[in-house]
Design a protein around this motif. Structure first.
Motif, PDB file in Angstrom:
ATOM      1  N   ALA A 125       3.267  -6.432  -7.819  1.00  0.00           N
ATOM      2  CA  ALA A 125       3.246  -5.782  -6.508  1.00  0.00           C
ATOM      3  C   ALA A 125       1.882  -5.859  -5.838  1.00  0.00           C
ATOM      4  O   ALA A 125       0.850  -5.681  -6.479  1.00  0.00           O
ATOM      5  N   ASP A 126       1.888  -6.117  -4.520  1.00  0.00           N
ATOM      6  CA  ASP A 126       0.689  -5.991  -3.693  1.00  0.00           C
ATOM      7  C   ASP A 126       0.614  -4.604  -3.074  1.00  0.00           C
ATOM      8  O   ASP A 126      -0.465  -4.053  -2.874  1.00  0.00           O
ATOM      9  N   HIS A 127       1.796  -4.075  -2.714  1.00  0.00           N
ATOM     10  CA  HIS A 127       1.900  -2.758  -2.103  1.00  0.00           C
ATOM     11  C   HIS A 127       2.899  -1.932  -2.904  1.00  0.00           C
ATOM     12  O   HIS A 127       3.837  -2.471  -3.501  1.00  0.00           O
ATOM     13  N   VAL A 128       2.690  -0.646  -2.915  1.00  0.00           N
ATOM     14  CA  VAL A 128       3.573   0.214  -3.714  1.00  0.00           C
ATOM     15  C   VAL A 128       3.633   1.592  -3.070  1.00  0.00           C
ATOM     16  O   VAL A 128       2.645   2.069  -2.488  1.00  0.00           O
ATOM     17  N   VAL A 129       4.799   2.234  -3.178  1.00  0.00           N
ATOM     18  CA  VAL A 129       4.965   3.575  -2.647  1.00  0.00           C
ATOM     19  C   VAL A 129       6.060   4.277  -3.451  1.00  0.00           C
ATOM     20  O   VAL A 129       7.023   3.645  -3.905  1.00  0.00           O
ATOM     21  N   GLY A 144       0.450   3.859   7.631  1.00  0.00           N
ATOM     22  CA  GLY A 144       0.437   2.477   8.086  1.00  0.00           C
ATOM     23  C   GLY A 144       0.618   1.535   6.920  1.00  0.00           C
ATOM     24  O   GLY A 144       0.572   1.942   5.745  1.00  0.00           O
ATOM     25  N   TRP A 145       0.818   0.270   7.223  1.00  0.00           N
ATOM     26  CA  TRP A 145       1.070  -0.707   6.155  1.00  0.00           C
ATOM     27  C   TRP A 145      -0.087  -0.780   5.181  1.00  0.00           C
ATOM     28  O   TRP A 145       0.113  -0.850   3.960  1.00  0.00           O
ATOM     29  N   ALA A 181      -1.224  -0.347   0.264  1.00  0.00           N
ATOM     30  CA  ALA A 181      -1.832  -1.368  -0.591  1.00  0.00           C
ATOM     31  C   ALA A 181      -2.122  -0.802  -1.978  1.00  0.00           C
ATOM     32  O   ALA A 181      -2.577   0.336  -2.124  1.00  0.00           O
ATOM     33  N   ARG A 182      -1.860  -1.608  -2.970  1.00  0.00           N
ATOM     34  CA  ARG A 182      -2.051  -1.174  -4.358  1.00  0.00           C
ATOM     35  C   ARG A 182      -3.536  -1.041  -4.670  1.00  0.00           C
ATOM     36  O   ARG A 182      -4.334  -1.924  -4.330  1.00  0.00           O
ATOM     37  N   ARG A 183      -3.892   0.072  -5.336  1.00  0.00           N
ATOM     38  CA  ARG A 183      -5.284   0.331  -5.685  1.00  0.00           C
ATOM     39  C   ARG A 183      -5.412   0.618  -7.179  1.00  0.00           C
ATOM     40  O   ARG A 183      -4.429   0.909  -7.852  1.00  0.00           O
TER      41      ARG A 183
END
Length: 914
Positions: free
Chosen positions: A62-66, A262-263, A267-269
């Protein structure tokens, strides 16, 4: 977030992972056995959630996660459309609800954003995210919610991390019979009982899919409903058009939820390592903590992994020599009996598995019947060869009581008249016992413990042999397949030992474990091997007598009923009691009116028939459970029965037993007492019973510090007579038998948490009168009232209670919103402190008395433990010395503010001795 551009759609090069929090937590909660921290906080759902999250992040790249949550009040715009929506759902289990805040803490520590939008369910938020994700991104939704499958498309999939399944468009169509974009119309027709979405009654999921495949959309189907066949489907839809449209509105996912991020916010950190480390330590997620701190072999702290164990099989003398060499080099032998139940005499293991260093194990086959496994090393010779490694204390494993019984019987020939010592030393560690002390209500299988503490996937025995009636007998399994399973099992046990040992020490449980529970395994192993003799002829005669009595009772019941009927039939008994005799209904059940024991006892004051039915049931149960069941349990080799004693059977620490359950043989009824007459000693021997006198009341006096109780026990008074006199304000000599009986009921009712209603039923008095007696008791014994209140208050503060020797019991329901559960937990708190302390004292006494017996060489042996009583078998010449030895060990088991007292009795059967 703003909607993505709708220009040319490039192939996705990045991925968003969306985690459906409620779905993952529910699945984890019901899939993972109950787990709690040392202070009683439930953690199984939180642990499962983190494992799912980590696995998804790693495998989905994953690049982004929620993570998306439902609103806390559970309300959404759908309840405004239809108030019935989800109205029938059961309340969420409290142990699950309490873990949602833990998961939020974990998510914050992982620095993963969480979304929760008032008025919208998580599904709507997820649908909006999918709608707005940039075209260069694919989306993985971690969930199994079928509502979300309508979102599946070329760039969107549902991921089931537990079963390792992925649902794309083809998988959705294979499951539901329609493409994802048509799934909403199928839901409109079929409905969903779990959400209270009505659908169209008479149209199921398969029928709905067939209709939508034919007509394309719900509205087109409605427009052409006159053309539908069969007629019953056409009529159902014709009559329920509005229900179908309403259902579609309820099942449709909103894709326009206002998102407060926002998008770039998704972003994954990197995690907040320090905060996460502290949180994992607090939740006691040992494996995750170890992975976080860089343990080799860890993969981003992800899902459970398999243990790579190389297992050698002993097939010849050379293999046996290699095993001996490895045992000599081992710091502490770790061994697990394979394929045995709780009693080695009845179900001996088919092999022994040894952990021999990092990722190495050896399997010694002993009892496989398969033709291809014939030959090898003779079991007797193999056991004699390895025996020296178990003669001294210090070896470790799981099911150590079973192993001691097995080795003790197998090596009994090595016991000489001059040195009649048990040929097996006390174990230095037992994983199952350690887990029980750490959490009496938690899982104790190696599979569950390895998952919790090691993050390892250890197959269960059922995965090898099967379950229930279709299970393969251990002896019929091949050596190779058994060895593969056994190697992983024993390696996991070896890895668990230092982890559980450290927790025992940290929580102050190590002395109880080392000095009581571990040596008790040897005592119980010897008791099980010794067994007890029964008089089969006496039981057969008693069976015939009870059968005649049952016939007489049945005839009397029929006479009172005015007609014959099946006494054992609840339906027929309901008819007689409530329809023919017109007795009042006490309690209703799903199948009619209750006729259980409590109901019959209440009705006995209004008609003689219920009392006769009770007598019939109790006699029938005695006959089937004991009189007829005991003779078949006699071992043909020993001529005795061999009860199995369980150390981990009760959360209070009390021992339990099975095959037979000697703890439950009634002693208050004349019929029950007669069963004890059939328990007899070996020829030329006698039985001796050593029974604690009112031990629980003495423990109550100790903890409460109530001066009146302390004085009564120190003076040797009749405590029930003294209580009656104190409550009634009269002299002890003036107390009547009825008054003493009431005082006795109150004394024990305090320990067992009886209510005024329960005591009233027991004594046959009004509840108000029972409550007055209870109030008078507490007015007289203010120290007891104070003690009870302090126990409950401390338990609520700590989440657990402790016995005198430090045993813990967690009581999460003390903070329950459910009054019934909360009150029950409060009673358990008091009961556990008192009963648990009594159990600890009995266990310590058994260890001390057994050790003294071996030193004294009286030719006596301990054969039974029942509640507060120990039963011995001994020559007549040793009875006096045995009695003194038993009394000294039992009365010296603990230091209380009042003396412990033991009553002794001897006889030619158990009834005489008791």
């Amino acid at each position: 977030m703003s909607p993505a551009s709708s220009d040319a759609t490039p192939a996705p090069t990045h991925r968003l992972v969306v985690v459906d929090a409620a779905n993952c937590l529910y699945r984890a909660f019901f899939a993972i056995p109950p787990l709690r921290t040392a202070d009683g906080v439930p953690t199984n759902a939180a642990l499962g959630f983190v494992n799912m999250l980590n696995k998804a992040l790693r495998e989905e790249d994953a690049d982004h996660v929620v993570v998306v949550f439902d609103p806390p009040d559970g309300k959404s715009f759908r309840t405004e459309i239809d108030p019935r929506y989800k109205a029938q759902r059961d309340a969420q289990p409290e142990d699950l609800s309490s873990q949602f805040p833990l998961v939020r803490e974990l998510i914050e520590a992982y620095r993963i954003p969480a979304l929760e939008i008032e008025g919208f369910e998580a599904d709507d938020v997820i649908a909006t995210l999918v709608e707005r994700v940039p075209d260069t991104y694919a989306v993985s939704i971690v969930s199994t919610d079928k509502d979300l499958m309508q979102l599946v498309g070329p760039r969107v999939s549902l991921v089931d991390t537990m079963k390792e399944r992925r649902y794309g468009p083809e998988e959705v169509e294979a499951r539901f019979g329609v493409a994802p974009e048509n799934l909403l119309d199928v839901r409109a027709l079929a409905g969903d009982p779990s959400d209270n979405i009505p659908g169209v009654r008479g149209i199921g999921e398969k029928g709905a899919a067939k209709l939508i495949r034919q007509w394309g959309t719900l509205e087109n189907l409605i427009e052409h409903r006159d053309e539908i066949s069969p007629t019953r489907t056409r009529n159902a839809l014709d009559q329920q058009v509005e229900e179908a449209r309403l259902s579609k509105r309820l099942a449709a996912l909103r894709r326009d939820v206002p998102l407060p991020v926002g998008w770039d916010d998704l972003a994954r950190r990197e995690p907040d390592t320090e905060r996460l480390r502290a949180l994992l330590r607090r939740l006691e997620f040992t494996r995750l903590l170890r992975d976080l701190e860089g343990d080799e072999g860890a993969a981003d702290g992800a899902e459970a992994r398999s243990l790579p164990v190389e297992t050698d099989v002993v097939r010849d003398d050379a293999g046996l020599r290699r095993l001996v060499e490895a045992l000599e080099a081992a710091e502490r032998p770790v061994v697990v009996p394979v394929g045995s139940a709780d009693n080695a005499l009845r179900d001996p293991p088919v092999g022994l598995a040894f952990a021999l260093g990092e990722a190495r194990a050896t399997y010694l086959p002993l009892g496989h019947r398969r033709l291809e496994d014939a030959g090898g090393v003779a079991p007797a010779a193999a056991l004699e060869t390895i025996a020296p490694f178990f003669r001294d204390a210090g070896w470790a494993g799981r099911s150590t009581k079973v192993l001691q019984g097995f080795l003790g019987e197998a090596l009994s020939a090595a016991v000489s008249e001059d040195e009649p010592r048990w040929p097996v030393g006390i174990p230095g560690f037992d994983v199952e016992l350690a887990a029980f002390l750490l959490d009496p209500a938690g899982a104790r299988t190696t599979t569950a413990l390895a998952s919790q503490h090691l993050g390892c996937d250890v197959p269960s025995w059922e995965s090898l042999a099967g379950r229930g009636a279709r299970a393969t007998a251990p002896a019929d399994l091949t050596v190779e397949e058994t060895a593969r399973w056994a190697g992983v099992e024993v390696a996991a046990v070896a890895d668990l030992i230092p982890l559980l040992g450290g927790r025992l020490s940290d929580e102050g449980l190590e002395p109880l474990f080392r000095d009581v529970e571990l040596p008790l395994t040897a005592v119980l192993a010897r008791m099980e091997c010794a067994g007890v003799r029964i008089d089969e002829d006496a039981l057969r005669a008693l069976s015939r007598e009870y059968e005649r009595n049952l016939v007489s009772l049945e005839q009397e019941i029929h006479r009172l009923a005015g007609e014959p009927f099946q006494v054992n039939s609840p339906k027929q008994l309901q008819h007689i009691l409530f329809e023919k005799l017109k007795l009042p209904v006490v309690r209703k059940t799903k199948t009619g009116y209750s006729t259980d024991e409590g109901v019959l006892e209440q009705l006995s004051s209004q008609h003689p028939l219920p009392a006769q039915v009770l007598a019939y049931r109790r006699l029938a149960k005695l006959k089937s459970t004991y009189v007829d069941a005991l003779p078949p349990l006699v071992d043909a080799r020993t001529g005795r029965i061999h009860p199995t004693f369980h150390q981990t059977g009760a959360a209070t620490g009390r021992l339990s037993s099975s095959q037979p359950n000697v703890q439950n043989i009634p002693i208050r009824s004349a019929e029950g007492i007669r069963i004890r007459e059939a328990f007899v000693p070996a020829e030329g021997m006698h039985l001796l019973s050593a029974d604690y006198s009112q031990v629980e009341l003495r423990i109550l006096a100790h903890f409460s510090g109530d001066e009146s109780l302390l004085e009564a026990f120190r003076a040797g008074d009749d405590i029930h007579r003294r209580t009656a006199a104190g409550v009634l304000g009269i002299e002890p000599a003036d107390v009547t038998p009825d008054q003493r009986a009431r005082a006795k009921a109150i004394n024990f009712g305090i320990i067992y948490g009886s209510t005024a209603f329960g005591i009233a039923n027991q004594l046959g008095i009004a509840s108000a009168e029972a409550q007055e007696t209870i109030d008078a008791y507490f007015a007289r014994y203010a120290g007891v009232r104070r003690f009870l209140d302090e126990v409950v208050a401390q338990a609520k503060d700590q989440g657990f209670v402790r016995t005198l020797l430090g045993r813990r019991r967690y009581l999460p329901d003390l903070s329950s919103r459910n009054r019934v559960l909360r009150n029950a937990a409060e009673r358990m708190a008091v009961n556990t402190v008192i009963q648990g302390t009594a159990a600890d004292l009995m266990k310590r006494a058994m260890v001390d008395v057994d050790r003294a017996l071996q030193d004294a060489r009286l030719g006596a042996r301990m054969i039974l433990q029942v509640h507060d009583e120990l039963v011995f078998e001994a020559p007549e010449a040793s009875l006096e010395a045995l009695g003194a030895l038993a009394r000294q060990g039992m009365e010296g088991a603990g230091k209380l503010r009042v003396p412990l007292r033991v009553e002794l009795g001897t006889g030619r059967n158990w009834r005489e001795a008791h």
